[in-house]
Every structure is written in structure tokens, then in C-alpha cells.
Design a protein around this motif. Structure first.
Motif, PDB file in Angstrom:
ATOM      1  N   GLU A 138       0.864  -1.180   0.000  1.00 21.25           N
ATOM      2  CA  GLU A 138       0.000   0.000   0.000  1.00 21.25           C
ATOM      3  C   GLU A 138       0.898   1.225   0.000  1.00 21.25           C
ATOM      4  OE1 GLU A 138      -3.456   2.298   2.593  1.00 21.25           O
ATOM      5  OE2 GLU A 138      -3.152   0.145   2.882  1.00 21.25           O
ATOM      6  N   THR A 140       1.385   5.098   0.583  1.00 20.20           N
ATOM      7  CA  THR A 140       0.749   6.216   1.269  1.00 20.20           C
ATOM      8  C   THR A 140       0.629   7.439   0.367  1.00 20.20           C
ATOM      9  OG1 THR A 140       2.851   6.910   2.283  1.00 20.20           O
ATOM     10  CG2 THR A 140       1.433   5.437   3.568  1.00 20.20           C
ATOM     11  N   CYS A 141       1.420   7.504  -0.698  1.00 16.84           N
ATOM     12  CA  CYS A 141       1.256   8.607  -1.650  1.00 16.84           C
ATOM     13  C   CYS A 141      -0.078   8.492  -2.385  1.00 16.84           C
ATOM     14  CB  CYS A 141       2.423   8.666  -2.639  1.00 16.84           C
ATOM     15  SG  CYS A 141       2.640   7.195  -3.637  1.00 16.84           S
ATOM     16  N   SER A 143      -2.788   6.581  -0.704  1.00  9.79           N
ATOM     17  CA  SER A 143      -3.846   6.400   0.295  1.00  9.79           C
ATOM     18  C   SER A 143      -4.029   7.620   1.206  1.00  9.79           C
ATOM     19  CB  SER A 143      -3.567   5.157   1.148  1.00  9.79           C
ATOM     20  OG  SER A 143      -2.367   5.290   1.870  1.00  9.79           O
ATOM     21  N   LEU A 144      -2.995   8.413   1.400  1.00 12.59           N
ATOM     22  CA  LEU A 144      -3.080   9.562   2.302  1.00 12.59           C
ATOM     23  C   LEU A 144      -3.244  10.897   1.589  1.00 12.59           C
ATOM     24  CD1 LEU A 144      -0.319   8.662   4.912  1.00 12.59           C
ATOM     25  CD2 LEU A 144      -2.791   8.317   5.093  1.00 12.59           C
ATOM     26  N   ARG A 145      -3.000  10.927   0.298  1.00  8.93           N
ATOM     27  CA  ARG A 145      -3.072  12.180  -0.454  1.00  8.93           C
ATOM     28  C   ARG A 145      -3.680  11.867  -1.828  1.00  8.93           C
ATOM     29  NH1 ARG A 145      -0.072  11.934  -4.504  1.00  8.93           N
ATOM     30  NH2 ARG A 145      -0.287  14.130  -5.013  1.00  8.93           N
ATOM     31  N   ARG A 148      -6.639   9.353  -2.334  1.00  7.14           N
ATOM     32  CA  ARG A 148      -6.957   8.836  -0.997  1.00  7.14           C
ATOM     33  C   ARG A 148      -7.668   7.481  -1.056  1.00  7.14           C
ATOM     34  NH1 ARG A 148      -8.107  14.708   0.769  1.00  7.14           N
ATOM     35  NH2 ARG A 148      -6.057  15.248   1.560  1.00  7.14           N
ATOM     36  N   ALA A 149      -7.103   6.591  -1.813  1.00  7.94           N
ATOM     37  CA  ALA A 149      -7.663   5.249  -2.002  1.00  7.94           C
ATOM     38  C   ALA A 149      -7.083   4.305  -0.950  1.00  7.94           C
ATOM     39  CB  ALA A 149      -7.369   4.752  -3.412  1.00  7.94           C
ATOM     40  N   GLN A 150      -7.597   4.421   0.282  1.00  2.00           N
ATOM     41  CA  GLN A 150      -7.103   3.602   1.380  1.00  2.00           C
ATOM     42  C   GLN A 150      -7.403   2.132   1.132  1.00  2.00           C
ATOM     43  OE1 GLN A 150      -8.778   5.287   4.919  1.00  2.00           O
ATOM     44  NE2 GLN A 150      -7.290   6.948   4.954  1.00  2.00           N
TER      45      GLN A 150
END
Length: 183
Positions: A138, A140-141, A143-145, A148-150
Motif C-alpha cells: 500500500e 501512502t502517496c 492512500s493519504l493524499r 486517498r484510495a485507502q
């Protein structure tokens, strides 16, 4: 490290953050220490042993933790690697699979490069009949920004030697998928 801490301070200030508070005063130092830990590590001696038993079946080490940094955003990606090989004259000490993955992961890169580099290092140092590497991570580039596909996982693979043959490829990928699906 002094220059890196100064640059981190400048970056945080330029983003509008007040680093002169009690809570943020040590943040530049911590930030540099965190990136240093993510991006450096000891060299690894890939200890091999003679294959005295003549073992010629697939060896798979599954769910090896992967922590690396995306070179495009300098944000972490985290997941697991499944690394397998078909031995020839030498076998690899099992702990060396995790050590190799950790060593290769300690630099800014793409997941694709990490995957192929692990496979290529095994070919170079072990000279097996075949190598397979699957990395699931996963980013974070992602999921967090941005989007935002967590929970979104990226899967990459690299197959070398006889593991590129249809039957061996299918066996390796099936075992890697099975291991990756476990809790």
C-alpha cells in the motif's frame, strides 16, 4: 546531519508550520532521523551453502515485511514480499531472504524497481535455476493524499530463469497468492 536538520526546518517553515513550539521544536531532528532509518541500512552477506541434498523443488519465503519510500513523493509504501527460487548447486540461508528485501527496500524507488532488484540480486549471488518475487504494498502517496484510495494494494512480480516457464510460473504465483491471502 546538521545540514539535513536545517533543510528540514526550512521545509517545515516554508509549509507554514511553526516549529518554535514545544511540540515541534524537535521535529526537524526526528524527521531527519526517520528518513535516515528508512533510507539506510547495513550491507548484507548473502550466505549460501552447498546443495548437498540435491534439492530441486521450489523454496518460497512468504510475507516478508517490506517498507520503502516512493521516489516520487518521498512517502512510505508498506507491504509484504514473497520470494522463491529453484535451487541449483547452492542454497540460501533462509534469514537472508528477509535481509535482502530489507536492504533493497532502503532507498527511494518505485515498487517495480524494488521487485526486479530483489530478483536480480538473487540471480547474481545465488545462480539458481529460477527466481520469483511478488511484492504487495500500500502506497501512502496514494492512500493519504491525492485520490486517498485507502486499502488499495499494488502487486508487482519479477520472474527469472525457469520460473518464467508456464508450469513453474503458475506454481509460484499460486503459492504466493495463497500465502498473501492469509491473515
Amino acid at each position: 546531519m546538521v545540514a539535513a536538520e536545517s533543510a528540514a526546518s526550512d521545509l517545515l517553515r516554508s509549509l507554514g508550520l511553526d516549529i518554535d513550539t514545544d511540540e515541534m521544536a524537535e521535529t526537524p531532528r526526528r524527521m531527519v532521523a526517520a528518513y535516515h532509518e528508512l533510507l539506510t541500512g547495513p550491507d548484507v552477506d548473502l550466505t549460501t551453502f552447498p546443495n548437498t541434498e540435491g534439492y530441486d523443488e521450489l523454496v518460497l519465503v512468504a510475507n516478508i515485511p517490506v517498507r520503502s519510500v516512493c521516489e516520487h513523493h518521498m512517502l512510505p509504501f508498506v507491504g509484504v514480499a514473497h520470494v522463491g527460487y529453484l535451487p541449483d548447486e547452492r542454497i540460501l540461508g533462509l534469514s537472508k531472504f528477509a535481509r535482502l528485501v530489507e536492504l533493497v527496500a532502503r532507498r527511494p524507488q518505485t515498487q517495480e524497481r524494488l521487485t526486479t532488484h530483489v530478483a536480480d540480486q538473487l540471480i547474481t549471488h545465488l545462480q539458481p535455476r529460477g527466481v520469483g518475487v511478488v511484492v504487495e504494498a500500500e502506497h501512502t502517496c496514494m492512500s493519504l493524499r491525492g485520490v486517498r484510495a485507502q486499502g488499495t494494494r499494488t502487486v508487482t512480480s519479477a520472474l527469472r530463469g525457469t520460473l518464467r516457464d508456464a508450469a513453474a510460473r503458475a506454481e509460484f504465483l499460486s503459492l504466493a497468492r495463497e500465502q498473501g491471502a492469509r491473515p
